[in-house]
Design an enzyme around this catalytic site. Structure first.
Site, PDB file in Angstrom:
ATOM      1  CD1 TRP A   1     -28.514  40.053   3.247  1.00  0.00           C
ATOM      2  CD2 TRP A   1     -26.705  39.103   2.338  1.00  0.00           C
ATOM      3  NE1 TRP A   1     -27.779  41.040   2.624  1.00  0.00           N
ATOM      4  CE2 TRP A   1     -26.664  40.489   2.060  1.00  0.00           C
ATOM      5  CE3 TRP A   1     -25.662  38.301   1.848  1.00  0.00           C
ATOM      6  CZ2 TRP A   1     -25.632  41.088   1.336  1.00  0.00           C
ATOM      7  CZ3 TRP A   1     -24.634  38.899   1.125  1.00  0.00           C
ATOM      8  CH2 TRP A   1     -24.627  40.277   0.874  1.00  0.00           C
TER       9      TRP A   1
ATOM     10  CG  ASP B   1     -25.592  36.475   8.293  1.00  0.00           C
ATOM     11  OD1 ASP B   1     -25.066  37.409   8.934  1.00  0.00           O
ATOM     12  OD2 ASP B   1     -25.724  36.474   7.053  1.00  0.00           O
TER      13      ASP B   1
ATOM     14  CE  LYS C   1     -24.757  45.137   5.256  1.00  0.00           C
ATOM     15  NZ  LYS C   1     -24.743  43.694   5.187  1.00  0.00           N
TER      16      LYS C   1
HETATM   17  C1  LIG Z   1     -24.271  42.511   4.302  1.00  0.00           C
HETATM   18  C2  LIG Z   1     -24.608  41.146   4.747  1.00  0.00           C
HETATM   19  C3  LIG Z   1     -23.773  40.050   4.464  1.00  0.00           C
HETATM   20  C4  LIG Z   1     -22.537  40.149   3.625  1.00  0.00           C
HETATM   21  O1  LIG Z   1     -21.581  40.919   4.207  1.00  0.00           O
HETATM   22  P1  LIG Z   1     -20.182  41.180   3.474  1.00  0.00           P
HETATM   23  O2  LIG Z   1     -19.403  41.793   4.569  1.00  0.00           O
HETATM   24  O3  LIG Z   1     -20.436  42.093   2.321  1.00  0.00           O
HETATM   25  O4  LIG Z   1     -19.626  39.874   3.040  1.00  0.00           O
HETATM   26  C5  LIG Z   1     -24.144  38.807   4.942  1.00  0.00           C
HETATM   27  N1  LIG Z   1     -25.268  38.637   5.658  1.00  0.00           N
HETATM   28  C6  LIG Z   1     -26.094  39.669   5.942  1.00  0.00           C
HETATM   29  C7  LIG Z   1     -27.331  39.420   6.740  1.00  0.00           C
HETATM   30  C8  LIG Z   1     -25.791  40.958   5.494  1.00  0.00           C
HETATM   31  O5  LIG Z   1     -26.607  41.974   5.778  1.00  0.00           O
END
Ligand SMILES: *Cc1c(COP(=O)(O)O)cnc(C)c1O
Length: 349
Positions: free
Chosen positions: A90, A161, A185
């Site tokens: 990511w 993030d 998540k």
């Molecule tokens: C799932 C995820 C993303 C992307 O998320 P989307 O909502 O699909 O754009 C970005 N960073 C991390 C750490 C993730 O687990």
């Protein structure tokens, strides 16, 4: 998974929400009932994370990836330099997106040491003195790589993030410039991203920054410059209340520690299963593992699903298995998985 109690509450009030005679999905985002729920959700999130008053909280569209572009578009001018730590899939994607807008310096990236994935010590990172910000991903969802403590020696504002580990433990928000997370998540349903931003960092947006991703504009409009994802916002609010009822983030931290320790113990105790992340960086949220004999992968997944153990297939780029054990996963769920794993290895080993 989402907490069962939250799902049941949402179900019970799906058609007639709070006596309004309509579903939350059918009501205007500008009406009093939704506005109140939206504000309550923000307040509950502020309470859970102890977010200081000089930070804004935004509820936006566009998921985690939307923020990969929103961050540089709000915090930099063209030509600025930014620092990115690459600790997995990511943060690599975040770099690729940011490169469209700004000069990205990769500070450091993961290395393999004695067959384990690790990160060089902070003293070896190539930090830029004039970076507009430092970006990292504290929990790499695909790789199962978690950086437990804030990186050291960083002077630039820190952007994190936290898509897959927000609300999994208490954090000191004041040490970050921006925290963002796609909701699906560890918060609620997809379609929502939460952004926590130190307002002192704003004022650098560019002319071409899309209005819906413009932090300052969205702050002014309380995340309602355009119609927000109302159902996801409402459901996130129910999850925040549930977290408070569970005892807040200290309690989540304890539980997440316990759950992940139990699963790693099961993996380490048995040659049948392997995890290749340096023990200092093992994720408490996403636990990837391989079977020593890959030919058994298919049977493992089939038999697991027959026991109600779902979503264990590893990310397509990594293969093997991955158990995502977010806040809503009870200890009993992890217990059921480890018992299945022990049983499977006895029968098939
Ligand atoms: C799932 C995820 C993303 C992307 O998320 P989307 O909502 O699909 O754009 C970005 N960073 C991390 C750490 C993730 O687990």
């Amino acid at each position: 998974m989402l907490p069962k109690a939250v799902m049941e509450q949402a179900q019970s009030e799906f058609i007639n929400w709070q006596g309004n005679g309509a579903s939350v999905m059918e009501l205007s985002h500008r009406g009093k009932p939704f506005m109140q729920a939206a504000q309550q959700a923000e307040q509950d999130l502020r309470d859970l994370l102890a977010i200081p008053d000089d930070y804004a909280v935004l509820f936006l569209h566009g998921g985690g990836r939307g923020q990969f572009s929103a961050v540089p578009l709000n915090l930099t001018q063209a030509g600025d330099k930014v620092d990115y730590l690459v600790s997995g899939a990511w943060s690599r994607f975040a770099v690729e997106e940011a490169q469209k807008y700004v000069q990205v310096n990769e500070v450091s990236s993961c290395v393999e040491v004695d067959g384990k994935i690790s990160l060089p010590p902070a003293a070896q990172w190539q930090l830029n003195d004039d970076a507009a910000y430092f970006h990292y991903c504290p929990n790499e969802t695909v790789d199962g790589f978690e950086i437990a403590d804030l990186p050291e020696g960083i002077n630039a504002p820190i952007v994190a993030d936290m898509s897959s580990n927000i609300l999994s433990k208490p954090i000191d928000v004041s040490r970050y410039g921006v925290i963002y997370a796609g909701a699906q998540k560890n918060i609620g349903p997809s379609g929502l991203s939460v952004v926590i931003v130190n307002k002192a960092l704003l004022g650098k947006r560019r002319l071409e920054t899309p209005a819906i991703f413009d932090y300052a504009l969205q702050i002014e409009h309380e995340s309602m410059y355009n119609t927000p994802p109302t159902f996801a916002w409402y459901l996130a609010g129910l999850v925040f209340q549930w977290l408070k009822q569970q005892g807040g983030l200290e309690q989540m931290q304890k539980l997440n520690q316990q759950k992940s320790a139990m699963l790693y113990q099961c993996i380490d105790d048995n040659d049948f299963y392997l995890n290749n992340i340096d023990a200092n960086y093992r994720s408490r949220m996403n636990v990837p593992f391989h079977l020593a004999d890959k030919r058994l992968d298919e049977s493992f997944l089939t038999q697991a699903s027959q026991q109600g153990l779902l979503a264990l297939k590893g990310h397509r780029s990594v293969g093997g298995m991955r158990a995502s054990i977010y806040n809503a996963m009870p200890l009993a769920g992890v217990q059921a998985l480890t018992e299945f794993m022990q049983d499977f290895s006895r029968r098939m080993g």
